[in-house]
Design an enzyme around this catalytic site. Structure first.
Site, short mmCIF file in Angstrom:
data_model
loop_
_atom_site.label_atom_id
_atom_site.label_comp_id
_atom_site.label_asym_id
_atom_site.label_seq_id
_atom_site.Cartn_x
_atom_site.Cartn_y
_atom_site.Cartn_z
N ASP A 135 0.84 -1.21 0.00
CA ASP A 135 0.00 0.00 0.00
C ASP A 135 0.87 1.26 0.00
OD1 ASP A 135 -2.16 1.68 0.17
OD2 ASP A 135 -2.45 1.43 2.32
N GLU A 162 -2.39 10.26 -0.86
CA GLU A 162 -3.68 9.56 -0.80
C GLU A 162 -4.04 9.22 0.64
OE1 GLU A 162 -6.36 6.04 -0.59
OE2 GLU A 162 -4.30 6.21 0.10
N GLU A 163 -3.03 8.85 1.43
CA GLU A 163 -3.29 8.28 2.75
C GLU A 163 -3.91 9.27 3.72
OE1 GLU A 163 -3.43 5.35 3.34
OE2 GLU A 163 -1.93 4.19 2.28
N ASP A 199 -4.65 0.01 -6.15
CA ASP A 199 -4.43 0.38 -4.75
C ASP A 199 -5.08 -0.66 -3.84
OD1 ASP A 199 -3.75 1.68 -2.43
OD2 ASP A 199 -5.30 3.21 -2.58
#
Length: 464
Positions: free
Chosen positions: A291, A325-326, A353
């Site tokens: 990830d 993104e996180e 993802d």
């Protein structure tokens, strides 16, 4: 019976086209499995750079490394797209214990949730109230919550075959638990890790305080599933126990980072853009191999496979390595914002993802007609054991591009082991299988090839 010549022409044409597609897919898979570069790229991202939290030195190193690799592929264009991102730092390792009697303690594994505030310098020690979710808070009220640590202990549902559905069913307590518990006077929150396995790896992840004033924000941490089981059992035996935890995280001002973008220009329809991508940032506990290092290198590999096979795309194929993104989705939002401002025409976007595990298929966010067309390609993927063509979500970073007529897709690998590693210290390179990673790259490249060749029905011009 006399068969019309037009029907004969279309039948022969379809057979020839299908044979050509079969050969093209085989060439893509053969090259990915015998001369792939994704695994080597991931090795560098994971073992030479490591966890790539937004705003960190490692995130910047990843930007520089992936741009350098894309430059080496001889693409038509490679560039960096500036984006301001949040900078949150974990600080020194967290510490926690269960105190059953004064001086009698058992250490347990926790980690701060991304975006949390720190505890006071001396930490927090208080009684614990266990809840099964946010909805329990209102039932308990201020009287039972004030001055305590709220322990959110709703597990992922093991009966859900889709582990992402199980994740969706309980992630709200991680994201909003602190904001909600703080309204009832809680001193802090401890959240059961989003993990189907019972182990001692706490899983971090993003959380939000909503509109809670800074001075009223309470610290939030994840506790490993094994420790959550211990805490829950201990509470049943002795509700008067204390829980102690200390964390030193801090939120800084936003800093500049970048999306990394490269493209192969289309030969026939250069203004029609197809995006393939993953997110370059990761959490800081492991090295972010699943990830989303896997999605990053698979997306890069799509363009390399096209170049290496001598394929000349009709439409422009663009790889986008999104930043943040996180804990913010700033990269995905910035890319969509710039695309709309430039009046660019995007026809398709594909995201990886969901880890580097064995690919099973794709999920599609599209019209009925476009999905029917996609279903017609299933037979081409069957020799590679790709069987899932589903309606559903695509990916967080390509989501902001969504518009009428645009087809969004997500690679769907086998998900049964994904949440063993998600946002945890054991999301590391040795847990990625080289062949599975390569199969994913080839599967993505094959879908991009088919979309490039056939488009979608009467091609709609969708701006942004």
């Amino acid at each position: 019976m006399k068969i019309p010549m037009l029907m004969v022409f279309f039948t022969v044409s379809t057979v020839i086209s299908q044979t050509t597609d079969e050969k093209q897919l085989k060439a893509i898979y053969d090259m990915a499995l015998t001369d792939g570069k994704a695994y080597d790229w991931l090795n560098h991202l994971s073992n030479q750079i490591g966890g790539r939290l937004s705003g960190s030195v490692q995130a910047q190193q990843a930007v520089e490394y992936t741009k350098e690799q894309l430059d080496s592929l001889g693409l038509d264009r490679v560039w960096l797209q500036p984006v301001m991102v949040p900078k949150w730092v974990r600080g020194t390792p967290e510490f926690a214990y269960i105190e059953t009697k004064p001086g009698i303690t058992t250490n347990v594994a926790i980690c701060a949730l991304g975006g949390s505030v720190a505890t006071p310098d001396g930490g927090i020690k208080a009684k614990v109230i266990e809840v099964n979710g946010i909805e329990d808070l209102e039932k308990l009220g201020n009287e039972k919550i004030k001055g305590k640590i709220v322990f959110f202990n709703r597990p992922m549902d093991p009966t859900q075959i889709s582990t992402f559905s199980a994740y969706s069913g309980c992630v709200d307590q991680r994201y909003s638990g602190a904001a909600e518990a703080g309204k009832y006077g809680a001193l802090g929150v401890i959240v059961r890790s989003m993990n189907l396995r019972i182990d001692d790896y706490p899983h971090t992840g993003s959380m939000s305080y909503g509109d809670t004033p800074v001075q009223n924000r309470i610290p939030a941490a994840a506790i490993s599933t094994k420790a959550a089981e211990l805490l829950s059992t201990t509470l049943k035996l002795n509700p008067a126990i204390n829980f102690y935890f200390k964390q030193n995280c801090k939120q800084f001002d936003d800093v500049q980072s970048y999306n990394v973008i490269g493209e192969l220009k289309g030969t026939t329809y250069p203004d029609e853009i197809m995006v393939v991508g993953g997110h370059l940032d990761s959490w800081d506990l492991g090295d972010g191999s699943h990830d989303d290092g896997a999605g990053v290198v698979q997306s890069m590999e799509v363009l390399r496979l096209m170049k290496a096979n001598g394929y000349k795309p009709q439409r422009t194929i663009r790889v986008v390595l999104f930043m943040n993104e996180e804990n913010g989705l700033r990269g995905g939002n910035k890319y969509a914002e710039v695309a709309k401002a430039k009046n660019e025409t995007h026809i398709f976007a594909l995201e990886s993802d969901a880890g580097g595990f064995t690919p099973r298929g794709f999920s599609f966010d599209c019209s009925d007609a476009d999905f029917e067309q996609v279903q017609g390609w299933r037979k081409l993927f069957e020799p590679y054991l790709i069987h899932m063509f589903l309606r559903g979500g695509s990916g967080a970073d390509i989501g902001p591009l969504k518009d009428e007529g645009l087809v969004l897709a997500g690679l769907r690998p086998d998900s049964q082991r994904y949440f063993d590693h998600h946002h945890a210290e054991n999301d590391t390179f040795e847990h990625v299988n080289k062949r599975e990673l390569e199969l994913g790259s080839a599967t993505m490249a094959s879908l991009i090839y088919l979309v490039d060749k056939y488009g979608f029905g009467i091609q709609k011009k969708v701006k942004g």
